[in-house]
Design a protein around this motif. Structure first.
Motif, PDB file in Angstrom:
ATOM      1  N   LEU A 120       0.832  -1.199   0.000  1.00 64.71           N
ATOM      2  CA  LEU A 120       0.000   0.000   0.000  1.00 64.71           C
ATOM      3  C   LEU A 120       0.862   1.242   0.000  1.00 64.71           C
ATOM      4  N   THR A 121       0.409   2.270  -0.695  1.00 64.50           N
ATOM      5  CA  THR A 121       1.085   3.550  -0.686  1.00 64.50           C
ATOM      6  C   THR A 121       0.183   4.573  -0.018  1.00 64.50           C
ATOM      7  N   ALA A 122       0.771   5.618   0.482  1.00 66.49           N
ATOM      8  CA  ALA A 122      -0.012   6.686   1.110  1.00 66.49           C
ATOM      9  C   ALA A 122       0.285   7.993   0.397  1.00 66.49           C
ATOM     10  N   SER A 123      -0.750   8.758   0.102  1.00 66.28           N
ATOM     11  CA  SER A 123      -0.578  10.038  -0.579  1.00 66.28           C
ATOM     12  C   SER A 123       0.092  11.054   0.338  1.00 66.28           C
ATOM     13  N   LYS A 124       0.646  12.098  -0.265  1.00 69.10           N
ATOM     14  CA  LYS A 124       1.273  13.155   0.535  1.00 69.10           C
ATOM     15  C   LYS A 124       0.273  13.798   1.485  1.00 69.10           C
ATOM     16  N   ALA A 125      -0.961  13.997   0.998  1.00 65.00           N
ATOM     17  CA  ALA A 125      -1.983  14.627   1.844  1.00 65.00           C
ATOM     18  C   ALA A 125      -2.290  13.765   3.065  1.00 65.00           C
ATOM     19  N   LYS A 126      -2.363  12.449   2.860  1.00 56.41           N
ATOM     20  CA  LYS A 126      -2.661  11.546   3.976  1.00 56.41           C
ATOM     21  C   LYS A 126      -1.488  11.493   4.938  1.00 56.41           C
ATOM     22  N   LEU A 127      -0.262  11.490   4.399  1.00 54.72           N
ATOM     23  CA  LEU A 127       0.915  11.460   5.262  1.00 54.72           C
ATOM     24  C   LEU A 127       1.005  12.726   6.102  1.00 54.72           C
ATOM     25  N   GLN A 128       0.671  13.862   5.485  1.00 52.70           N
ATOM     26  CA  GLN A 128       0.724  15.120   6.211  1.00 52.70           C
ATOM     27  C   GLN A 128      -0.328  15.169   7.314  1.00 52.70           C
ATOM     28  N   SER A 129      -1.477  14.558   7.080  1.00 54.04           N
ATOM     29  CA  SER A 129      -2.558  14.628   8.069  1.00 54.04           C
ATOM     30  C   SER A 129      -2.390  13.619   9.196  1.00 54.04           C
ATOM     31  N   LYS A 130      -1.722  12.471   8.917  1.00 53.59           N
ATOM     32  CA  LYS A 130      -1.629  11.414   9.934  1.00 53.59           C
ATOM     33  C   LYS A 130      -0.194  11.110  10.353  1.00 53.59           C
ATOM     34  N   GLY A 131       0.745  11.196   9.406  1.00 51.22           N
ATOM     35  CA  GLY A 131       2.127  10.853   9.715  1.00 51.22           C
ATOM     36  C   GLY A 131       2.361   9.353   9.597  1.00 51.22           C
ATOM     37  N   VAL A 132       3.463   8.963   8.951  1.00 48.03           N
ATOM     38  CA  VAL A 132       3.753   7.553   8.722  1.00 48.03           C
ATOM     39  C   VAL A 132       3.949   6.802  10.029  1.00 48.03           C
ATOM     40  N   ALA A 133       4.795   7.346  10.905  1.00 52.15           N
ATOM     41  CA  ALA A 133       5.123   6.654  12.150  1.00 52.15           C
ATOM     42  C   ALA A 133       3.896   6.440  13.019  1.00 52.15           C
ATOM     43  N   SER A 134       3.078   7.491  13.138  1.00 54.76           N
ATOM     44  CA  SER A 134       1.904   7.383  14.015  1.00 54.76           C
ATOM     45  C   SER A 134       0.901   6.398  13.457  1.00 54.76           C
ATOM     46  N   THR A 135       0.761   6.335  12.115  1.00 53.49           N
ATOM     47  CA  THR A 135      -0.177   5.403  11.493  1.00 53.49           C
ATOM     48  C   THR A 135       0.249   3.969  11.752  1.00 53.49           C
ATOM     49  N   ARG A 136       1.532   3.670  11.581  1.00 56.48           N
ATOM     50  CA  ARG A 136       2.022   2.314  11.821  1.00 56.48           C
ATOM     51  C   ARG A 136       1.888   1.929  13.294  1.00 56.48           C
ATOM     52  N   ALA A 137       2.174   2.877  14.184  1.00 58.02           N
ATOM     53  CA  ALA A 137       2.159   2.579  15.611  1.00 58.02           C
ATOM     54  C   ALA A 137       0.768   2.291  16.123  1.00 58.02           C
ATOM     55  N   ARG A 138      -0.251   2.882  15.513  1.00 59.73           N
ATOM     56  CA  ARG A 138      -1.596   2.733  16.064  1.00 59.73           C
ATOM     57  C   ARG A 138      -2.336   1.516  15.513  1.00 59.73           C
ATOM     58  N   VAL A 139      -1.749   0.794  14.544  1.00 64.89           N
ATOM     59  CA  VAL A 139      -2.377  -0.425  14.011  1.00 64.89           C
ATOM     60  C   VAL A 139      -1.776  -1.634  14.713  1.00 64.89           C
ATOM     61  N   CYS A 140      -2.643  -2.580  15.113  1.00 64.21           N
ATOM     62  CA  CYS A 140      -2.125  -3.751  15.797  1.00 64.21           C
ATOM     63  C   CYS A 140      -2.939  -4.987  15.441  1.00 64.21           C
ATOM     64  N   ASN A 141      -2.374  -6.146  15.731  1.00 64.03           N
ATOM     65  CA  ASN A 141      -3.082  -7.412  15.640  1.00 64.03           C
ATOM     66  C   ASN A 141      -3.740  -7.719  16.977  1.00 64.03           C
ATOM     67  N   LEU A 142      -4.877  -8.392  16.932  1.00 62.70           N
ATOM     68  CA  LEU A 142      -5.555  -8.786  18.165  1.00 62.70           C
ATOM     69  C   LEU A 142      -4.703  -9.761  18.976  1.00 62.70           C
ATOM     70  N   SER A 143      -3.846 -10.517  18.302  1.00 52.90           N
ATOM     71  CA  SER A 143      -2.977 -11.454  19.010  1.00 52.90           C
ATOM     72  C   SER A 143      -1.987 -10.737  19.921  1.00 52.90           C
ATOM     73  N   GLU A 144      -1.712  -9.453  19.648  1.00 58.02           N
ATOM     74  CA  GLU A 144      -0.864  -8.675  20.539  1.00 58.02           C
ATOM     75  C   GLU A 144      -1.587  -8.339  21.831  1.00 58.02           C
ATOM     76  N   LEU A 145      -2.909  -8.245  21.763  1.00 56.81           N
ATOM     77  CA  LEU A 145      -3.718  -7.904  22.929  1.00 56.81           C
ATOM     78  C   LEU A 145      -4.145  -9.146  23.702  1.00 56.81           C
ATOM     79  N   CYS A 146      -4.260 -10.274  22.984  1.00 59.20           N
ATOM     80  CA  CYS A 146      -4.648 -11.545  23.604  1.00 59.20           C
ATOM     81  C   CYS A 146      -3.948 -12.673  22.848  1.00 59.20           C
ATOM     82  N   PRO A 147      -2.812 -13.156  23.350  1.00 61.03           N
ATOM     83  CA  PRO A 147      -2.024 -14.173  22.626  1.00 61.03           C
ATOM     84  C   PRO A 147      -2.785 -15.456  22.318  1.00 61.03           C
ATOM     85  N   SER A 148      -3.833 -15.774  23.080  1.00 56.72           N
ATOM     86  CA  SER A 148      -4.553 -17.037  22.876  1.00 56.72           C
ATOM     87  C   SER A 148      -5.616 -16.953  21.785  1.00 56.72           C
TER      88      SER A 148
END
Length: 356
Positions: free
Chosen positions: A196-224
């Motif tokens: 996936l690519t992100a447009s400049k407008a989306k990067l400016q509004s959200k930021g690459v680092a913050s977008t990656r940091a806020r996405v997670c797998n449910l297995s990280e919250l509950c390993p079972s």
């Protein structure tokens, strides 16, 4: 006996609540509950084209008393929103090189990566029985059974502790309404960012680092947790929240919806091939990003395309036909936009002050 009890409740309600409109509404709600039939169906297929075709078919056959929960998984694929530009959202050449499917869905919203570590859910109901609050409660109840306290956040996300693991999108037609979403259980996050690519407008509004940091797998919250366990939990929560046993439906023969399968496999639908456009404009609003492409001849707009990750897919797709045939000017383009809604007002004002 049941209807005698219902009549007693009605008489009590009428005695204590004199407003006729409230009484009528109460009776309508009761009879809707009596007539409702809940269904659950699980796809055994992992081809995204086939699964999206089945989803549309379920919408086509959904009756006024039906509520469906459809659970499905896709093999590695990129699923883009109905009005998105694939070349803008994805690394198309890399997708084709790696054999990753790209499929356009019917709903609005943004592009997502699917793999077998992700579980998709779809609620399908008549407009009268479609209940976003109840549908979300079903998902949240299933997650709570794993000790995950989640909430609906923003315009279309489900999060836990501020971290997103589910994006939702919506389709509303005259006879049916559909909500579908992802549940990242153990998805490959590296591939998500690779394709996936992100447009400049989306990067400016959200930021690459913050977008990656806020996405997670449910297995990280509950390993079972696992996809299979989550399917069972959703089935149980569906029965609990709707207070009835859902009918477990058998697999529907593909011959019943072969025309829809053909649609989702077609290059025309997925890529919407178009000529190079003479004029291109883009901006980002709080409700989504848009890219407007115009082809003009002798000062008249001959062809228009509007790409967007906005959730209201019908609003976006309704705009280009209104522009085609107009003299090419900001005033003319703005004049055909209905500014009575917040989205319409934003778009109308932006068009009016375009610098050509």
């Amino acid at each position: 006996m049941f209807y005698f009890c219902l009549l007693s409740v009605y008489n009590f309600f009428q005695k204590h609540y004199t407003r006729r409109r409230s009484t009528a509404r109460f009776i309508i709600i009761i009879f809707k509950a009596v007539k409702m039939i809940t269904h659950i169906i699980q796809s055994q297929n992992t081809a995204p084209q086939d699964n999206l075709a089945l989803e549309e078919h379920l919408g086509d056959i959904c009756g006024p008393d039906d509520v469906w929960l459809y659970l499905w998984q896709n093999s590695d694929s990129i699923i883009i929103g109905r009005n998105q530009n694939p070349w803008r959202e994805c690394r198309v050449s890399l997708l084709k090189k790696d054999g990753i499917q790209l499929v356009r869905r019917n709903s609005g919203g943004g592009a997502v990566f699917h793999d077998l570590g992700n579980l998709n859910f779809t609620f399908i109901a008549s407009p009268e029985l479609y209940d976003l609050n109840r549908q979300l409660k079903t998902v949240l109840a299933a997650l709570a059974s794993f000790g995950i306290q989640a909430e609906f956040s923003g315009r279309n996300d489900i999060t836990a502790g501020g971290r997103k693991f589910s994006g939702n999108a919506f389709t509303h037609k005259k006879h049916v309404s559909i909500q579908h979403g992802t549940l990242l259980v153990n998805s490959n996050m590296g591939k998500l960012s690779e394709y996936l690519t992100a447009s400049k407008a989306k990067l400016q509004s959200k930021g690459v680092a913050s977008t990656r940091a806020r996405v997670c797998n449910l297995s990280e919250l509950c390993p079972s947790i696992s996809v299979e366990k989550l399917k069972i939990a959703l089935h149980g929560a569906f029965n609990q929240i709707y207070n009835m046993q859902a009918v477990c439906e058998p697999i529907i023969p593909q011959s019943n919806y072969s025309h829809l399968i053909e649609k989702f496999y077609s290059e025309q639908w997925n890529y919407m091939q178009s000529p190079a456009f003479a004029a291109q404009f883009e901006t980002r609003f709080p409700w989504g990003e848009i890219q407007l492409y115009l082809d003009t001849r002798h000062g008249v707009i001959e062809h228009a395309l509007l790409f967007s990750d906005a959730l209201d897919a019908d609003f976006i797709s309704s705009i280009p036909p209104l522009m085609e045939g107009l003299p090419f000017s900001p005033e003319n383009m703005a004049s055909v936009i209905d500014g009575s809604t917040p989205q319409g007002a934003d778009l109308k004002n932006w068009l009016l002050f375009l610098e050509l």
